[in-house]
Design a protein around this motif. Structure first.
Motif, mmCIF file in Angstrom:
data_model
loop_
_atom_site.group_PDB
_atom_site.id
_atom_site.type_symbol
_atom_site.label_atom_id
_atom_site.label_comp_id
_atom_site.label_asym_id
_atom_site.label_seq_id
_atom_site.Cartn_x
_atom_site.Cartn_y
_atom_site.Cartn_z
ATOM 1 N N HIS A 187 0.845 -1.198 0.000
ATOM 2 C CA HIS A 187 0.000 0.000 0.000
ATOM 3 C C HIS A 187 0.880 1.247 0.000
ATOM 4 O O HIS A 187 1.921 1.286 0.674
ATOM 5 C CB HIS A 187 -0.881 0.042 1.242
ATOM 6 C CG HIS A 187 -1.799 -1.130 1.388
ATOM 7 N ND1 HIS A 187 -2.702 -1.238 2.422
ATOM 8 C CD2 HIS A 187 -1.963 -2.250 0.618
ATOM 9 C CE1 HIS A 187 -3.372 -2.372 2.300
ATOM 10 N NE2 HIS A 187 -2.933 -3.006 1.217
ATOM 11 N N THR A 188 0.438 2.281 -0.698
ATOM 12 C CA THR A 188 1.176 3.541 -0.713
ATOM 13 C C THR A 188 0.197 4.701 -0.867
ATOM 14 O O THR A 188 -0.779 4.604 -1.609
ATOM 15 C CB THR A 188 2.231 3.556 -1.844
ATOM 16 O OG1 THR A 188 2.918 4.799 -1.856
ATOM 17 C CG2 THR A 188 1.605 3.332 -3.206
ATOM 18 N N ASN A 210 4.957 1.589 -11.592
ATOM 19 C CA ASN A 210 4.500 2.466 -12.681
ATOM 20 C C ASN A 210 3.428 3.440 -12.187
ATOM 21 O O ASN A 210 3.405 4.606 -12.589
ATOM 22 C CB ASN A 210 3.965 1.632 -13.841
ATOM 23 C CG ASN A 210 5.061 0.890 -14.580
ATOM 24 O OD1 ASN A 210 6.235 1.256 -14.502
ATOM 25 N ND2 ASN A 210 4.698 -0.167 -15.291
ATOM 26 N N LYS A 211 2.515 2.953 -11.332
ATOM 27 C CA LYS A 211 1.488 3.843 -10.788
ATOM 28 C C LYS A 211 2.123 4.920 -9.910
ATOM 29 O O LYS A 211 1.685 6.079 -9.907
ATOM 30 C CB LYS A 211 0.464 3.055 -9.973
ATOM 31 C CG LYS A 211 -0.287 1.990 -10.753
ATOM 32 C CD LYS A 211 -1.084 2.555 -11.912
ATOM 33 C CE LYS A 211 -1.835 1.455 -12.647
ATOM 34 N NZ LYS A 211 -2.498 1.953 -13.874
ATOM 35 N N MET A 212 3.145 4.559 -9.157
ATOM 36 C CA MET A 212 3.841 5.535 -8.327
ATOM 37 C C MET A 212 4.520 6.591 -9.194
ATOM 38 O O MET A 212 4.485 7.782 -8.889
ATOM 39 C CB MET A 212 4.850 4.833 -7.421
ATOM 40 C CG MET A 212 4.192 3.882 -6.416
ATOM 41 S SD MET A 212 5.374 2.826 -5.546
ATOM 42 C CE MET A 212 6.019 3.986 -4.327
ATOM 43 N N ILE A 222 4.288 10.986 -2.307
ATOM 44 C CA ILE A 222 4.095 9.542 -2.200
ATOM 45 C C ILE A 222 4.752 9.010 -0.933
ATOM 46 O O ILE A 222 5.935 9.250 -0.689
ATOM 47 C CB ILE A 222 4.655 8.830 -3.443
ATOM 48 C CG1 ILE A 222 3.945 9.344 -4.702
ATOM 49 C CG2 ILE A 222 4.512 7.320 -3.314
ATOM 50 C CD1 ILE A 222 4.496 8.791 -5.985
ATOM 51 N N ILE A 223 3.968 8.280 -0.128
ATOM 52 C CA ILE A 223 4.465 7.674 1.109
ATOM 53 C C ILE A 223 4.182 6.179 1.061
ATOM 54 O O ILE A 223 3.029 5.763 0.871
ATOM 55 C CB ILE A 223 3.788 8.288 2.348
ATOM 56 C CG1 ILE A 223 4.018 9.796 2.401
ATOM 57 C CG2 ILE A 223 4.290 7.614 3.625
ATOM 58 C CD1 ILE A 223 3.249 10.492 3.509
ATOM 59 N N ILE A 224 5.220 5.365 1.228
ATOM 60 C CA ILE A 224 5.039 3.917 1.332
ATOM 61 C C ILE A 224 4.533 3.599 2.735
ATOM 62 O O ILE A 224 5.158 3.973 3.725
ATOM 63 C CB ILE A 224 6.351 3.171 1.044
ATOM 64 C CG1 ILE A 224 6.770 3.383 -0.416
ATOM 65 C CG2 ILE A 224 6.205 1.680 1.350
ATOM 66 C CD1 ILE A 224 8.112 2.766 -0.772
ATOM 67 N N PHE A 244 9.281 7.426 -4.529
ATOM 68 C CA PHE A 244 8.521 7.762 -3.323
ATOM 69 C C PHE A 244 9.226 8.876 -2.572
ATOM 70 O O PHE A 244 10.416 9.127 -2.757
ATOM 71 C CB PHE A 244 8.298 6.527 -2.432
ATOM 72 C CG PHE A 244 9.510 6.020 -1.700
ATOM 73 C CD1 PHE A 244 9.670 6.262 -0.342
ATOM 74 C CD2 PHE A 244 10.498 5.276 -2.349
ATOM 75 C CE1 PHE A 244 10.766 5.789 0.353
ATOM 76 C CE2 PHE A 244 11.599 4.800 -1.668
ATOM 77 C CZ PHE A 244 11.730 5.051 -0.309
ATOM 78 N N ASP A 245 8.469 9.556 -1.699
ATOM 79 C CA ASP A 245 8.984 10.727 -0.991
ATOM 80 C C ASP A 245 9.234 10.476 0.484
ATOM 81 O O ASP A 245 10.017 11.201 1.103
ATOM 82 C CB ASP A 245 8.004 11.897 -1.128
ATOM 83 C CG ASP A 245 7.827 12.330 -2.570
ATOM 84 O OD1 ASP A 245 8.826 12.782 -3.161
ATOM 85 O OD2 ASP A 245 6.721 12.200 -3.106
#
Length: 411
Positions: A187-188, A210-212, A222-224, A244-245
């Motif tokens: 989840h992200t 790819n979605k990220m 974006i957070i994992i 991701f960030d």
């Protein structure tokens, strides 16, 4: 960045086009302004004057309140009702609608431009509503966040964005548009956009990556989430060489999956990666969690959602057990916000507050735990010289964490 508000004063006593006309008063808003305040006064009652007011930006109306309001505020993400949210920089006009001109009619207008400034905000970056499996309405979620004394809230419903269309007027709460990409491979969270991606369906870890990348290209933060959650779909399986960030290391109650996330984050830091971390309650009504437990205590330059998300990406975050519990802040004029890169040998000065007897302050570098300080009072001033790759701080009470800072990094 300016620290004093800029003010414009207009006095109108001539109405060359008479009644049923408009008068426009110009002012310019620069990039360092966080809030526009407009106030006005004209004789009313026995005077018989009726003067309406609104504002326009780049020649297009941004709002209108007639003669109902004498004071208006406009920020990027919250405004007086009747006015549109949106970016502030540019050419503006106060627009006066001249309805009726009474005897000796005069209009005094004041425009005050409040500059951006640093402040600490507390908020929630991971929660749910009835738009997926959260069990509460968006309004209820906002009420719960306000009751927890939060400043901002992200409602990250699973694979849906319908919650983002509900934006009730609430000047005390910034609601961040969001979505939790919920796949078979982890989840992200995508934060900051009403629609971060076109289609959420993922059939492989590569699809997740790819979605990220798509969400990031569109401007999402974006957070994992909970990378070591003990479930087939919740555990992160798409690797960490993805876009991701930040990494969520504290999800809800403190459990072994959070311990694993904390340990893995340390591995990433030791390897030389500069990865900011966050926390989130992951509120669902059925799991009895509370918004803001844990909380993100962010040092933010401004009041907009974009300012909050920029602070997340910069690592200006203290992940704390609650919005009002133990806290640590850099000492002003000595140490910059968390997440900064500092020269080797720089002094890091921090003030811890809300400590309890038995709390333990831990100092951690690439060598691991290098020092512990036992709390003997509610406050503690700590200074350390940056002679390492990075330095970060934790507070524990026995086996229970109270807070984690993001690191300072050396040049």
């Amino acid at each position: 960045m300016s620290t004093a508000a800029e003010e414009f004063n207009f006095k109108i006593d001539q109405f060359p086009e008479g009644e049923k006309s408009f008068i426009e008063l110009p002012f310019t808003v620069s990039n360092d302004v966080e809030r526009i305040e407009v106030s006005y006064h004209f004789p009313f009652g026995g005077g018989g004057s009726v003067i309406d007011i609104g504002v326009a930006q780049h020649g297009v109306m941004r709002g209108w309140s007639g003669a109902e309001r004498g004071f208006i505020t406009i920020e990027e993400n919250r405004t007086t009702p009747g006015y549109d949210r949106g970016p502030l920089p540019g050419q503006w006009h106060v627009v006066l609608g001249i309805v009726k001109i009474g005897p000796d009619c005069k209009v005094d207008v004041t425009v005050r431009l409040v500059p951006r400034k640093g402040r600490w905000l507390a908020g929630e970056l991971h929660s749910h509503s009835e738009h997926s499996d959260g069990g509460v309405t968006v309004y209820d979620a906002i009420h719960r966040a306000r009751a927890a004394r939060l400043d901002f809230l992200a409602i990250t419903d699973h694979n849906t964005i319908s919650q983002n269309t509900i934006r009730p007027d609430d000047p005390e709460m910034l609601v961040i548009p969001a979505m939790e990409l919920t796949s078979f491979y982890g989840h992200t969270n995508f934060l900051g956009l009403n629609r971060p991606i076109v289609d959420w369906r993922c059939r492989s870890p590569r699809d997740v990556a790819n979605k990220m990348a798509e969400a990031s290209a569109n401007g999402a933060t974006i957070i994992i989430n909970h990378p070591f959650q003990n479930s087939a779909g919740g555990r992160w399986q798409a690797g960490f060489d993805v876009t991701f960030d930040a990494l969520e290391i504290w999800n809800g109650l403190w459990t072994p999956m959070n311990e694993q996330a904390l340990a893995f984050w340390q591995v990433l830091l030791v390897s030389g990666r500069q990865v900011p971390v966050t926390g989130g309650s992951d509120f669902h009504l059925k799991n009895r969690r509370r918004h803001g437990h844990p909380a993100n205590r962010l040092y933010v330059e401004g009041t907009a959602i974009a300012d909050i998300l920029e602070a997340v990406k910069l690592g200006r975050n203290v992940v704390a057990s609650s919005p009002e519990d133990t806290m640590v802040k850099p000492v002003a004029d000595i140490t910059p916000p968390f997440g900064e890169i500092l020269p080797q040998g720089a002094t890091v000065a921090l003030e811890f507050s809300g400590l309890a007897i038995g709390d333990e302050i831990r100092v951690i570098t690439e060598k691991g735990l290098v020092d512990t300080i036992q709390s003997t009072a509610g406050r503690h001033l700590l200074e350390r010289m940056l002679e390492c790759q990075f330095i970060r701080f934790e507070v524990w009470h026995g086996a229970k964490p109270r807070l984690f800072t993001n690191p300072y990094y050396s040049e």
